[in-house]
Write an enzyme that holds these catalytic residues in place. Structure first.
Site, PDB file in Angstrom:
ATOM      1  N   TRP A  56      44.643  78.398  -8.586  1.00 49.13           N
ATOM      2  CA  TRP A  56      44.684  76.966  -9.241  1.00 49.13           C
ATOM      3  C   TRP A  56      46.313  76.731  -9.225  1.00 49.13           C
ATOM      4  O   TRP A  56      47.059  77.546  -9.996  1.00 49.13           O
ATOM      5  CB  TRP A  56      43.890  76.903 -10.579  1.00 49.13           C
ATOM      6  CG  TRP A  56      44.518  75.773 -11.242  1.00 49.13           C
ATOM      7  CD1 TRP A  56      45.333  75.660 -12.244  1.00 49.13           C
ATOM      8  CD2 TRP A  56      43.624  74.622 -11.322  1.00 49.13           C
ATOM      9  NE1 TRP A  56      45.521  74.386 -12.668  1.00 49.13           N
ATOM     10  CE2 TRP A  56      44.492  73.734 -12.284  1.00 49.13           C
ATOM     11  CE3 TRP A  56      42.641  74.038 -10.710  1.00 49.13           C
ATOM     12  CZ2 TRP A  56      44.093  72.258 -12.386  1.00 49.13           C
ATOM     13  CZ3 TRP A  56      42.227  72.618 -11.032  1.00 49.13           C
ATOM     14  CH2 TRP A  56      42.781  71.879 -12.037  1.00 49.13           C
ATOM     15  N   ASP A  59      50.678  71.035 -12.746  1.00 49.43           N
ATOM     16  CA  ASP A  59      51.926  70.139 -12.629  1.00 49.43           C
ATOM     17  C   ASP A  59      53.062  71.121 -12.142  1.00 49.43           C
ATOM     18  O   ASP A  59      53.406  72.333 -12.392  1.00 49.43           O
ATOM     19  CB  ASP A  59      52.405  69.880 -14.164  1.00 49.43           C
ATOM     20  CG  ASP A  59      51.129  69.602 -15.163  1.00 49.43           C
ATOM     21  OD1 ASP A  59      50.114  69.519 -14.522  1.00 49.43           O
ATOM     22  OD2 ASP A  59      51.257  69.628 -16.263  1.00 49.43           O
ATOM     23  N   GLN A  75      52.525  75.055 -12.964  1.00 47.87           N
ATOM     24  CA  GLN A  75      51.468  75.484 -13.703  1.00 47.87           C
ATOM     25  C   GLN A  75      50.391  76.322 -12.509  1.00 47.87           C
ATOM     26  O   GLN A  75      49.843  75.712 -11.733  1.00 47.87           O
ATOM     27  CB  GLN A  75      50.721  74.106 -14.407  1.00 47.87           C
ATOM     28  CG  GLN A  75      51.474  73.774 -15.379  1.00 47.87           C
ATOM     29  CD  GLN A  75      51.646  74.400 -16.878  1.00 47.87           C
ATOM     30  OE1 GLN A  75      50.769  74.318 -17.503  1.00 47.87           O
ATOM     31  NE2 GLN A  75      52.651  74.967 -16.923  1.00 47.87           N
ATOM     32  N   TRP A  83      41.548  75.424 -13.551  1.00 45.00           N
ATOM     33  CA  TRP A  83      42.337  75.582 -14.676  1.00 45.00           C
ATOM     34  C   TRP A  83      41.991  76.484 -15.821  1.00 45.00           C
ATOM     35  O   TRP A  83      40.657  76.740 -16.364  1.00 45.00           O
ATOM     36  CB  TRP A  83      42.633  74.242 -15.230  1.00 45.00           C
ATOM     37  CG  TRP A  83      43.657  74.218 -16.241  1.00 45.00           C
ATOM     38  CD1 TRP A  83      45.092  73.886 -15.908  1.00 45.00           C
ATOM     39  CD2 TRP A  83      43.604  74.154 -17.751  1.00 45.00           C
ATOM     40  NE1 TRP A  83      45.663  73.950 -17.275  1.00 45.00           N
ATOM     41  CE2 TRP A  83      44.876  73.886 -18.159  1.00 45.00           C
ATOM     42  CE3 TRP A  83      42.492  74.284 -18.643  1.00 45.00           C
ATOM     43  CZ2 TRP A  83      45.016  73.937 -19.617  1.00 45.00           C
ATOM     44  CZ3 TRP A  83      42.871  73.964 -20.034  1.00 45.00           C
ATOM     45  CH2 TRP A  83      43.928  74.049 -20.316  1.00 45.00           C
ATOM     46  N   TRP A 119      52.672  76.072 -20.931  1.00 49.20           N
ATOM     47  CA  TRP A 119      52.264  74.699 -20.684  1.00 49.20           C
ATOM     48  C   TRP A 119      53.672  74.185 -19.976  1.00 49.20           C
ATOM     49  O   TRP A 119      54.705  74.701 -20.118  1.00 49.20           O
ATOM     50  CB  TRP A 119      51.679  73.831 -21.390  1.00 49.20           C
ATOM     51  CG  TRP A 119      50.134  74.306 -21.750  1.00 49.20           C
ATOM     52  CD1 TRP A 119      49.732  75.615 -21.482  1.00 49.20           C
ATOM     53  CD2 TRP A 119      49.053  73.719 -22.351  1.00 49.20           C
ATOM     54  NE1 TRP A 119      48.379  75.788 -21.759  1.00 49.20           N
ATOM     55  CE2 TRP A 119      47.815  74.447 -22.086  1.00 49.20           C
ATOM     56  CE3 TRP A 119      48.867  72.216 -22.655  1.00 49.20           C
ATOM     57  CZ2 TRP A 119      46.626  73.872 -22.671  1.00 49.20           C
ATOM     58  CZ3 TRP A 119      47.519  71.838 -22.931  1.00 49.20           C
ATOM     59  CH2 TRP A 119      46.282  72.848 -23.182  1.00 49.20           C
ATOM     60  N   ASP A 185      55.007  68.988 -23.339  1.00 58.54           N
ATOM     61  CA  ASP A 185      55.564  68.612 -22.247  1.00 58.54           C
ATOM     62  C   ASP A 185      57.184  68.065 -22.498  1.00 58.54           C
ATOM     63  O   ASP A 185      57.485  66.932 -22.150  1.00 58.54           O
ATOM     64  CB  ASP A 185      54.843  67.567 -21.363  1.00 58.54           C
ATOM     65  CG  ASP A 185      53.385  68.072 -21.282  1.00 58.54           C
ATOM     66  OD1 ASP A 185      52.999  69.396 -21.312  1.00 58.54           O
ATOM     67  OD2 ASP A 185      52.524  67.233 -20.995  1.00 58.54           O
ATOM     68  N   GLU A 239      51.318  62.561 -21.772  1.00 59.31           N
ATOM     69  CA  GLU A 239      51.343  63.819 -21.132  1.00 59.31           C
ATOM     70  C   GLU A 239      52.858  63.513 -20.209  1.00 59.31           C
ATOM     71  O   GLU A 239      52.841  62.685 -19.590  1.00 59.31           O
ATOM     72  CB  GLU A 239      50.373  64.295 -20.299  1.00 59.31           C
ATOM     73  CG  GLU A 239      49.162  64.526 -21.140  1.00 59.31           C
ATOM     74  CD  GLU A 239      48.217  65.289 -20.081  1.00 59.31           C
ATOM     75  OE1 GLU A 239      47.914  64.985 -19.190  1.00 59.31           O
ATOM     76  OE2 GLU A 239      47.588  66.283 -20.734  1.00 59.31           O
TER      77      GLU A 239
HETATM   78  N1  DQQ Z   1      48.936  70.177 -17.947  1.00 61.11           N
HETATM   79  C1  DQQ Z   1      49.830  70.977 -18.688  1.00 61.11           C
HETATM   80  C2  DQQ Z   1      50.302  70.224 -19.757  1.00 61.11           C
HETATM   81  C3  DQQ Z   1      49.962  69.029 -19.597  1.00 61.11           C
HETATM   82  C4  DQQ Z   1      49.222  68.834 -18.389  1.00 61.11           C
HETATM   83  C5  DQQ Z   1      48.753  72.156 -19.050  1.00 61.11           C
HETATM   84  C6  DQQ Z   1      49.373  67.604 -17.570  1.00 61.11           C
HETATM   85  O1  DQQ Z   1      51.414  70.682 -20.505  1.00 61.11           O
HETATM   86  O2  DQQ Z   1      50.024  68.018 -20.420  1.00 61.11           O
HETATM   87  O3  DQQ Z   1      48.388  72.786 -17.717  1.00 61.11           O
HETATM   88  O4  DQQ Z   1      48.539  67.815 -16.342  1.00 61.11           O
END
Ligand code: DQQ
Length: 567
Positions: A56, A59, A75, A83, A119, A185, A239
């Site tokens: 997977w 971001d 990520q 996820w 994250w 974020d 986000e």
């Molecule tokens: N994905 C991350 C977060 C963010 C979100 C977690 C947006 O930090 O807010 O994997 O896709």
């Protein structure tokens, strides 16, 4: 570690710029499951879009240019194709934004301040060319906190090892109003004329989504500013905020800390599954950002299809602002698990302020053009009413197409109904097979020979009093014989006046993704599709016109695309 020792560490980085003396907390954090997908045919893996070999991804994080290399962190779940909260930062590098090398994972849960997941976050290049990363950690109480990581060795252009500052967390949701599970974020920081650094963190308050501004002199001690960035209307959590200047006069990019009368600012945030942005003015003195139009009034989006959690960065090597985003799958989670992977990155796009000053323009970075081979082109072809013709000679499953349509007559343009305010709805009501006046005309991509499968990217022109409205659609309703797929049709209005300019379309096709740029990048739509018949060499490309008025293809250029080297 005693406080004085921590200060010494930070001071050492600022003054000398190398923290090799600090014990590297990195340990092997490899993928648990080896690639298990060899026996499954993989018609949907992309061959020139960035993807990890398996598992997977979501971001993009902390993109930056450092000593000759573009860095992409992202990520990543090393344990499978779905996820999970204890997500980590994977890391790849490139010299050209096309070919990529995967490096060891960069940041992963090890400490109380990120033990429940690392994250999204961003890079800031501090004076003296010293990159640092601010990212969100899920701490031991599952609160979201903001942490700093530093490269272990600044003389390594690949920045392969990162160490977390022991003072972490640096920013915590201590204030009464902040929801500790929705506070994440951090943006790239920018420096004001007073020398202080500013950063935004996305969250959700009682008035809806917002971004809180923090200020710091030393990048370690941060204080909340009294002016959060928020919208007039209530949205869900913001986000992945992004905040940067764009030039009013040139298409060049601008470094994130620049603020003067020749720039405007862009605030981009994600909510409701899309990346929305506003343009506005920002005062570095009061830290107030005043958007020209509110999010909900302008509906400005980077992309009107699948394109989420984008990040931008200033590329000093070519003086441009580049942005890109995660493009999620549209099929079921069980299919992703069977295939062994999920998610990919869009092609990086240069972005600048359009001539009207009311919107951004985006275009695939020029480097991608070096993958083009075997050009097919023609000029001045009449695309008569109710016709389809095949554009042969390109590998239609992996292609780049640029086409420009001239509209000699607009007399039969359908009248625009004032209630048609939602372009996506309009595109699904008036799909590619619904006949019209001027349009629908455009391309059928990833099409089977019998046209039972195709993705239609097309335009319709409407008359609205004394002007014309151009609608761009990406219609996935017939993209696959398979039923288990989200085939939502996407749409956007494109700011083009067909009386004075041709309507252009560029589409990047890569097996299961179609990224389309209408009106020279004034509207972008990305779609994921999973044809059953139109795969690999069975895929075809067509141009079509389902309207009453003839259309002229004033120019079409199409290329097969070589595969990028991503290993
Ligand atoms: N994905 C991350 C977060 C963010 C979100 C977690 C947006 O930090 O807010 O994997 O896709």
């Amino acid at each position: 570690m005693a406080t004085s020792a921590l200060w010494f560490l930070w001071l050492w980085f600022i003054l000398v710029g190398d923290v090799t003396e600090v014990e590297d907390s990195r340990r092997t954090h490899g993928d648990l499951y080896p690639l298990q997908i060899t026996s499954i045919k993989q018609p949907y893996r992309t061959l020139y879009h960035f993807q990890p070999p398996r598992n997977w991804m979501n971001d993009p994080n902390a993109p930056m240019y450092y000593k000759g290399y573009y860095h992409l962190f992202y990520q990543y779940n090393p344990y499978g194709a779905v996820w999970r909260p204890d997500i980590i930062w994977a890391h790849s590098v490139s010299t050209d934004l096309v070919n990529w090398v995967h490096l060891d994972h960069a940041i992963y849960p090890t400490e109380t301040f990120d033990i429940n997941g690392c994250w999204s976050g961003s890079a800031t290049i501090l004076p003296g060319n010293k990159p640092v990363i601010l990212y969100t950690g899920g701490d031991s109480k599952n609160h979201q906190v903001q942490n700093l990581a530093l490269p272990v060795n600044l003389s390594d252009p690949l920045l392969q090892s990162w160490v977390k500052l022991p003072q972490n967390p640096l920013i915590t949701p201590i204030n009464g109003g902040i929801d500790p599970e929705n506070f994440r974020d951090p943006t790239t920081a920018w420096q004001g004329p007073d020398g202080e650094w500013r950063v935004l963190v996305g969250t959700q308050g009682e008035h809806g989504g917002m971004a809180i501004l923090y200020r710091s002199r030393d990048f370690v001690n941060w204080t909340e500013s009294q002016y959060p960035f928020r919208s007039r209307e209530k949205t869900s959590i913001w986000e992945c905020p992004d905040f940067y200047p764009v030039s009013l006069n040139t298409t060049n990019g601008v470094d994130t800390s620049v603020n003067n009368p020749s720039v405007k600012h862009v605030l981009k945030v994600n909510f409701n599954s899309h990346d929305y942005y506003t343009l506005g003015s920002y005062s570095s003195y009061t830290d107030e950002y005043i958007p020209d139009t509110d999010f909900m009034d302008s509906d400005l989006r980077y992309d009107y299809g699948k394109f989420y959690a984008s990040k931008s960065f200033f590329d000093p090597a070519k003086n441009r602002r580049i942005l890109w985003a995660w493009v999620n799958e549209s099929d079921s989670e069980s299919e992703d698990i069977k295939r062994g992977w999920s998610g990919l990155q869009s092609i990086p796009r240069s972005a600048w302020l359009g001539k009207t000053g009311r919107q951004l323009v985006q275009w695939p970075v020029e480097e991608i053009e070096k993958l083009r081979i075997n050009e097919v082109n023609f000029k001045g072809e009449n695309l008569r009413s109710e016709t389809v013709f095949e554009v042969s000679g390109v590998t239609a499953s992996q292609a780049d197409i640029e086409v420009s349509f001239e509209l000699p007559k607009l007399a039969y343009a359908e009248l625009m109904d004032p209630s048609w305010v939602d372009p996506q709805l309009l595109c699904s009501d008036k799909g590619a097979s619904v006949k019209g006046g001027v349009g629908p005309f455009g391309l059928l991509v990833l099409a089977s020979e019998d046209l039972k499968e195709h993705t239609a990217i097309f335009f319709r022109v409407f008359k609205n009093k004394d002007r014309y409205v151009v609608l761009m659609c990406s219609d996935q309703s017939r993209s696959s014989l398979s039923e288990e797929i989200d085939k939502t049709t996407y749409g956007a209005f494109v700011d083009v006046d067909p009386r004075h300019e041709n309507i252009s379309l560029r589409s990047l096709i890569d097996h299961s993704i179609v990224e389309s740029f209408g009106g020279e990048g004034r509207a972008c739509i990305t779609a994921r599709v999973y044809p059953k018949l139109a795969i690999d060499e069975e895929a075809r490309l067509y141009a079509f016109n389902n309207g009453t008025e003839n259309v002229i293809i004033s120019r079409l250029r199409a290329w097969s695309m070589k595969s990028a080297l991503i290993y």
